[in-house]
Structure formats: C-alpha cells, structure tokens
Write a protein that holds these residues in place. Structure first.
Motif, short mmCIF file in Angstrom:
data_model
loop_
_atom_site.label_atom_id
_atom_site.label_comp_id
_atom_site.label_asym_id
_atom_site.label_seq_id
_atom_site.Cartn_x
_atom_site.Cartn_y
_atom_site.Cartn_z
N ALA A 83 0.86 -1.18 0.00
CA ALA A 83 0.00 0.00 0.00
C ALA A 83 0.90 1.23 0.00
O ALA A 83 1.70 1.40 0.92
N ARG A 131 0.93 4.91 0.49
CA ARG A 131 0.06 5.91 1.10
C ARG A 131 0.61 7.29 0.76
O ARG A 131 1.79 7.55 0.95
N THR A 154 -4.56 5.94 -1.01
CA THR A 154 -3.80 4.69 -1.12
C THR A 154 -3.83 4.16 -2.55
O THR A 154 -4.89 4.06 -3.16
N LEU A 203 -2.45 0.70 -4.51
CA LEU A 203 -1.98 -0.66 -4.24
C LEU A 203 -0.95 -1.05 -5.29
O LEU A 203 -1.06 -0.64 -6.45
N VAL A 207 0.27 -4.49 2.48
CA VAL A 207 -1.17 -4.32 2.40
C VAL A 207 -1.85 -4.66 3.72
O VAL A 207 -2.70 -3.91 4.20
N SER A 248 -1.90 -1.75 6.25
CA SER A 248 -2.41 -0.44 5.90
C SER A 248 -3.72 -0.16 6.62
O SER A 248 -4.69 -0.88 6.41
N LEU A 294 -6.99 -0.03 4.65
CA LEU A 294 -7.47 -1.22 3.97
C LEU A 294 -7.99 -2.29 4.93
O LEU A 294 -8.29 -3.40 4.50
#
Length: 74
Positions: free
Chosen positions: A23, A25, A39, A41, A66, A69, A72
């Motif tokens: 992720a 950010r 975000t 991916l 991931v 995060s 998420l």
C-alpha cells in the motif's frame, strides 16, 4: 472465511491484475490536509515504478504491506 475473487485487492498500475502486496500511502499537499492519506496498491513488480511516480511529485508518505495499511482494514 475466503474472500471472493472480485473482492481481491489488485495492483493499481494500469492494466495490471496481479494481487496487491504493498500500500503506497500518499497525499497531494496542495489539495489534502497533512493528515489525509490516499492509497494506491502495488504488486511486487510495480511497487518501485508507482512509488517513484509519487515520490518525484513529493506525494509519497509511506509504503506498507497491504495487511498493515489502516486504510485497507476489513
């Protein structure tokens, strides 16, 4: 509980359908307050290119796996 294939997290790179591992950010300081994070991916193959795109513009704030995060969490 298994996640349906349609709900699987996939890479944000154009045309890539690989599972997301990272992720990225980021925020645009001209548009977003300092605490806001968006975000993207990334799969392993696109982590560097997507990160470089954001970093060159001064947008990249952090890169996390991931699962780690906070944007998420399911």
């Amino acid at each position: 509980m298994d996640t349906p294939a349609s709900d699987a997290l996939v890479c944000s790179a154009r045309g890539c359908r690989a599972p997301a591992e990272w992720a990225l950010r980021w925020n645009n300081p001209r548009l977003h307050d300092a605490a806001r994070r968006k975000t993207w991916l990334a799969c392993a193959d696109h982590r560097t290119s997507l990160g470089d795109f954001l970093d060159v513009r001064g947008f990249l704030r952090e890169v996390v796996p991931v699962a780690g995060s906070p944007t998420l969490e399911v």
